[in-house]
Motif scaffolding. Structure first.
Motif, PDB file in Angstrom:
ATOM      1  N   GLY A   1       5.805  -1.507   6.729  1.00 48.19           N
ATOM      2  CA  GLY A   1       5.706  -2.859   7.263  1.00 48.19           C
ATOM      3  C   GLY A   1       4.467  -3.080   8.108  1.00 48.19           C
ATOM      4  O   GLY A   1       3.400  -2.508   7.852  1.00 48.19           O
ATOM      5  N   ALA A   2       4.613  -3.899   9.146  1.00 45.81           N
ATOM      6  CA  ALA A   2       3.463  -4.392   9.912  1.00 45.81           C
ATOM      7  C   ALA A   2       2.672  -3.281  10.579  1.00 45.81           C
ATOM      8  O   ALA A   2       1.444  -3.195  10.425  1.00 45.81           O
ATOM      9  CB  ALA A   2       3.941  -5.405  10.948  1.00 45.81           C
ATOM     10  N   VAL A   3       3.345  -2.418  11.360  1.00 45.94           N
ATOM     11  CA  VAL A   3       2.595  -1.389  12.097  1.00 45.94           C
ATOM     12  C   VAL A   3       1.961  -0.398  11.137  1.00 45.94           C
ATOM     13  O   VAL A   3       0.855   0.104  11.385  1.00 45.94           O
ATOM     14  CB  VAL A   3       3.502  -0.677  13.128  1.00 45.94           C
ATOM     15  CG1 VAL A   3       4.533   0.207  12.439  1.00 45.94           C
ATOM     16  CG2 VAL A   3       2.676   0.143  14.105  1.00 45.94           C
ATOM     17  N   THR A   4       2.616  -0.117  10.013  1.00 42.95           N
ATOM     18  CA  THR A   4       2.028   0.792   9.027  1.00 42.95           C
ATOM     19  C   THR A   4       0.760   0.198   8.445  1.00 42.95           C
ATOM     20  O   THR A   4      -0.291   0.858   8.386  1.00 42.95           O
ATOM     21  CB  THR A   4       3.034   1.073   7.896  1.00 42.95           C
ATOM     22  OG1 THR A   4       4.227   1.631   8.457  1.00 42.95           O
ATOM     23  CG2 THR A   4       2.460   2.050   6.885  1.00 42.95           C
TER      24      THR A   4
ATOM     25  N   VAL B   1      -2.008  -0.558  11.444  1.00 37.78           N
ATOM     26  CA  VAL B   1      -2.460   0.549  12.291  1.00 37.78           C
ATOM     27  C   VAL B   1      -2.600   1.859  11.509  1.00 37.78           C
ATOM     28  O   VAL B   1      -3.668   2.460  11.469  1.00 37.78           O
ATOM     29  CB  VAL B   1      -1.505   0.746  13.481  1.00 37.78           C
ATOM     30  CG1 VAL B   1      -1.908   1.969  14.305  1.00 37.78           C
ATOM     31  CG2 VAL B   1      -1.482  -0.503  14.354  1.00 37.78           C
ATOM     32  N   TYR B   2      -1.520   2.295  10.886  1.00 34.89           N
ATOM     33  CA  TYR B   2      -1.518   3.641  10.314  1.00 34.89           C
ATOM     34  C   TYR B   2      -2.354   3.740   9.045  1.00 34.89           C
ATOM     35  O   TYR B   2      -2.996   4.784   8.803  1.00 34.89           O
ATOM     36  CB  TYR B   2      -0.083   4.107  10.068  1.00 34.89           C
ATOM     37  CG  TYR B   2       0.586   4.582  11.334  1.00 34.89           C
ATOM     38  CD1 TYR B   2       0.504   5.911  11.725  1.00 34.89           C
ATOM     39  CD2 TYR B   2       1.294   3.706  12.145  1.00 34.89           C
ATOM     40  CE1 TYR B   2       1.101   6.354  12.886  1.00 34.89           C
ATOM     41  CE2 TYR B   2       1.896   4.133  13.316  1.00 34.89           C
ATOM     42  CZ  TYR B   2       1.796   5.463  13.688  1.00 34.89           C
ATOM     43  OH  TYR B   2       2.373   5.893  14.855  1.00 34.89           O
ATOM     44  N   VAL B   3      -2.373   2.705   8.217  1.00 30.08           N
ATOM     45  CA  VAL B   3      -3.183   2.770   6.991  1.00 30.08           C
ATOM     46  C   VAL B   3      -4.662   2.961   7.317  1.00 30.08           C
ATOM     47  O   VAL B   3      -5.313   3.881   6.788  1.00 30.08           O
ATOM     48  CB  VAL B   3      -2.940   1.542   6.096  1.00 30.08           C
ATOM     49  CG1 VAL B   3      -4.025   1.441   5.028  1.00 30.08           C
ATOM     50  CG2 VAL B   3      -1.568   1.631   5.435  1.00 30.08           C
ATOM     51  N   PRO B   4      -5.268   2.133   8.193  1.00 30.39           N
ATOM     52  CA  PRO B   4      -6.692   2.365   8.480  1.00 30.39           C
ATOM     53  C   PRO B   4      -6.951   3.704   9.168  1.00 30.39           C
ATOM     54  O   PRO B   4      -7.958   4.362   8.889  1.00 30.39           O
ATOM     55  CB  PRO B   4      -7.082   1.180   9.377  1.00 30.39           C
ATOM     56  CG  PRO B   4      -5.808   0.556   9.813  1.00 30.39           C
ATOM     57  CD  PRO B   4      -4.792   0.860   8.783  1.00 30.39           C
ATOM     58  N   LEU B   5      -6.044   4.133  10.058  1.00 32.90           N
ATOM     59  CA  LEU B   5      -6.268   5.405  10.745  1.00 32.90           C
ATOM     60  C   LEU B   5      -6.151   6.585   9.792  1.00 32.90           C
ATOM     61  O   LEU B   5      -6.980   7.508   9.815  1.00 32.90           O
ATOM     62  CB  LEU B   5      -5.274   5.562  11.895  1.00 32.90           C
ATOM     63  CG  LEU B   5      -5.498   4.667  13.107  1.00 32.90           C
ATOM     64  CD1 LEU B   5      -4.434   4.931  14.159  1.00 32.90           C
ATOM     65  CD2 LEU B   5      -6.886   4.892  13.699  1.00 32.90           C
TER      66      LEU B   5
ATOM     67  N   GLY C   1       0.955   2.684  -0.805  1.00 33.52           N
ATOM     68  CA  GLY C   1       0.627   3.826  -1.639  1.00 33.52           C
ATOM     69  C   GLY C   1      -0.726   3.684  -2.302  1.00 33.52           C
ATOM     70  O   GLY C   1      -1.500   4.647  -2.391  1.00 33.52           O
ATOM     71  N   ASP C   2      -1.031   2.484  -2.779  1.00 39.00           N
ATOM     72  CA  ASP C   2      -2.328   2.242  -3.411  1.00 39.00           C
ATOM     73  C   ASP C   2      -3.465   2.444  -2.412  1.00 39.00           C
ATOM     74  O   ASP C   2      -4.501   3.042  -2.733  1.00 39.00           O
ATOM     75  CB  ASP C   2      -2.394   0.820  -3.981  1.00 39.00           C
ATOM     76  CG  ASP C   2      -1.542   0.652  -5.232  1.00 39.00           C
ATOM     77  OD1 ASP C   2      -1.111   1.671  -5.804  1.00 39.00           O
ATOM     78  OD2 ASP C   2      -1.302  -0.512  -5.609  1.00 39.00           O
ATOM     79  N   ARG C   3      -3.300   1.954  -1.196  1.00 36.94           N
ATOM     80  CA  ARG C   3      -4.372   2.030  -0.202  1.00 36.94           C
ATOM     81  C   ARG C   3      -4.611   3.457   0.273  1.00 36.94           C
ATOM     82  O   ARG C   3      -5.741   3.810   0.642  1.00 36.94           O
ATOM     83  CB  ARG C   3      -4.047   1.119   0.988  1.00 36.94           C
ATOM     84  CG  ARG C   3      -4.117  -0.363   0.649  1.00 36.94           C
ATOM     85  CD  ARG C   3      -3.718  -1.240   1.818  1.00 36.94           C
ATOM     86  NE  ARG C   3      -4.655  -1.149   2.927  1.00 36.94           N
ATOM     87  CZ  ARG C   3      -4.489  -1.752   4.097  1.00 36.94           C
ATOM     88  NH1 ARG C   3      -3.408  -2.499   4.304  1.00 36.94           N
ATOM     89  NH2 ARG C   3      -5.384  -1.625   5.050  1.00 36.94           N
ATOM     90  N   LEU C   4      -3.558   4.274   0.268  1.00 30.74           N
ATOM     91  CA  LEU C   4      -3.698   5.634   0.773  1.00 30.74           C
ATOM     92  C   LEU C   4      -3.725   6.684  -0.330  1.00 30.74           C
ATOM     93  O   LEU C   4      -3.841   7.882  -0.045  1.00 30.74           O
ATOM     94  CB  LEU C   4      -2.550   5.944   1.744  1.00 30.74           C
ATOM     95  CG  LEU C   4      -2.559   5.139   3.045  1.00 30.74           C
ATOM     96  CD1 LEU C   4      -1.300   5.408   3.847  1.00 30.74           C
ATOM     97  CD2 LEU C   4      -3.804   5.463   3.872  1.00 30.74           C
ATOM     98  N   GLY C   5      -3.607   6.266  -1.581  1.00 30.71           N
ATOM     99  CA  GLY C   5      -3.651   7.208  -2.682  1.00 30.71           C
ATOM    100  C   GLY C   5      -2.437   8.108  -2.762  1.00 30.71           C
ATOM    101  O   GLY C   5      -2.536   9.263  -3.214  1.00 30.71           O
ATOM    102  N   ALA C   6      -1.272   7.604  -2.346  1.00 30.87           N
ATOM    103  CA  ALA C   6      -0.042   8.393  -2.376  1.00 30.87           C
ATOM    104  C   ALA C   6       0.603   8.303  -3.752  1.00 30.87           C
ATOM    105  O   ALA C   6       0.888   7.208  -4.241  1.00 30.87           O
ATOM    106  CB  ALA C   6       0.931   7.890  -1.311  1.00 30.87           C
TER     107      ALA C   6
END
Length: 359
Positions: free
Chosen positions: A9-12, A15-19, A44-49
């Motif tokens: 959700g929002a915090v992920t 915050v967490y995706v860019p970090l 998943g797409d943004r982080l390659g999971a």
């Protein structure tokens, strides 16, 4: 270190995706999980999971990672219990749970509770300054003010992916389960004003409780609690500090306020330490520490190192090097107990029913 994210959700997203994207030297995101497949696929797409799940049970059964980062909304107790029982290290965003019983049910394991403000370099510098003054015995008072605009306004910049594919029946059952947990904490008869207060205490004010834990120790007594305005409205809390002095905390939900602002001022006999925090969703926005040592002397210190990033690095060090976290299950439990004391004091002042663990 290979990690799985629970909650997209929002915090992920903000915050967490860019970090995690820029700290690939420390982390590989192997899997993501959310009730919404849309959100799981977007993150998943943004982080390659490669792993995408809508069930925590399926995620844990599939494995392929070393640790779980719990970022979902609501109580985290059951997800943390399952992850620890499966042998994974866990970083759990606050609050750890909604009840003491959920914490008591956790198995042994490596657990870190995420209160990023504890890892803010300005906070660590304030801790050092306070220690040089003599620690908690030097404190006359701690005063906290939080001005909290709407989450929508704070996150307008983030262009969040929205979830519209979760079964309404499932959402209703999860809300009912959370209502039951709050009933165990506060009693079945606890009215909405007490429940709303408890929700704000564990959802937002807990950050300030975590700072009190670091600076002075958790309050052992709550003397006064008042609320006013339409929920979540405004909240005032005060009481004695465990060593010396008193604290006062004022939290205001101001939907159209220009920007989030949080001030924590520690007053001692010879001056003050004042921390001013920006919106938690703005990466690398500076926290300011002002040290007042006499009538003419004010030293300002700013650091743009991102507290969330320091927290992530601390989790990596905890899992790989055994360096203890600043908040473990015991610290998370202390904040739940303090939140229950806040709810109980308000109920007693207003002759409202209180039961469950808070009684």
């Amino acid at each position: 270190m290979r990690i799985a994210l629970v909650g997209c959700g929002a915090v992920t997203q903000a915050v967490y995706v860019p970090l995690l994207s820029r700290r690939r030297d420390l982390f590989e995101v192997s899997a993501v999980c959310d009730l919404s497949r849309t959100l799981a696929d977007a993150v998943g797409d943004r982080l390659g999971a490669a792993g995408r799940y809508t069930s925590v049970d399926d995620l844990l059964a599939a494995g392929g990672f070393d640790a779980v980062v719990v970022l979902a909304s609501g109580s985290h107790g059951e997800t943390v219990r399952k992850a620890l029982a499966a042998g994974y290290a866990v970083l759990c965003e606050k609050p750890l749970a909604l009840t003491r019983a959920e914490v008591a049910a956790l198995p042994e394991g490596r657990l870190m509770v995420g209160y990023m403000k504890q890892y803010d370099p300005a906070v660590r510098r304030a801790e050092e300054a306070l220690a040089a003054l003599g620690g908690p015995e030097a404190i006359r008072a701690v005063e906290v003010t939080v001005l909290h605009p709407s989450g929508e306004s704070q996150l307008a910049f983030a262009n969040l992916t929205q979830a519209r594919d979760v079964d309404p029946g499932l959402l209703a059952s999860l809300r009912a389960a959370e209502h039951d947990l709050v009933s165990k904490a506060l009693g079945e008869a606890a009215p909405e004003p007490v429940r709303n207060l408890y929700g704000v205490a564990l959802g937002s004010i807990c950050h300030d409780l975590s700072l009190l834990r670091r600076f002075t120790g958790s309050p052992q007594e709550i003397s006064y609690v008042e609320t006013w305005g339409a929920a979540p409205g405004s909240i005032e809390i005060s009481g004695p500090l465990p060593v010396r002095g008193r604290f006062s905390l004022r939290w205001h939900y101001l939907e159209d306020y220009p920007a989030y602002r949080e001030t924590v001022a520690i007053h001692h006999d010879r001056g003050s330490l004042e921390l001013v925090f920006p919106s938690p969703y703005l990466m690398n926005a500076p926290t300011t520490l002002t040290v007042v040592s006499d009538a003419e002397s004010r030293a300002h210190w700013r650091e743009v190192t991102e507290a969330f990033e320091v927290q992530l690095a601390a989790f990596h060090a905890y899992v790989n090097d055994g360096k203890p976290p600043l908040t473990d299950a015991g610290g998370g439990l202390e904040d739940i107990v303090t939140a229950q004391r806040i709810a109980a004091r308000y109920a007693l002042q207003h002759d409202l029913p209180i039961g469950g663990e808070a009684a």
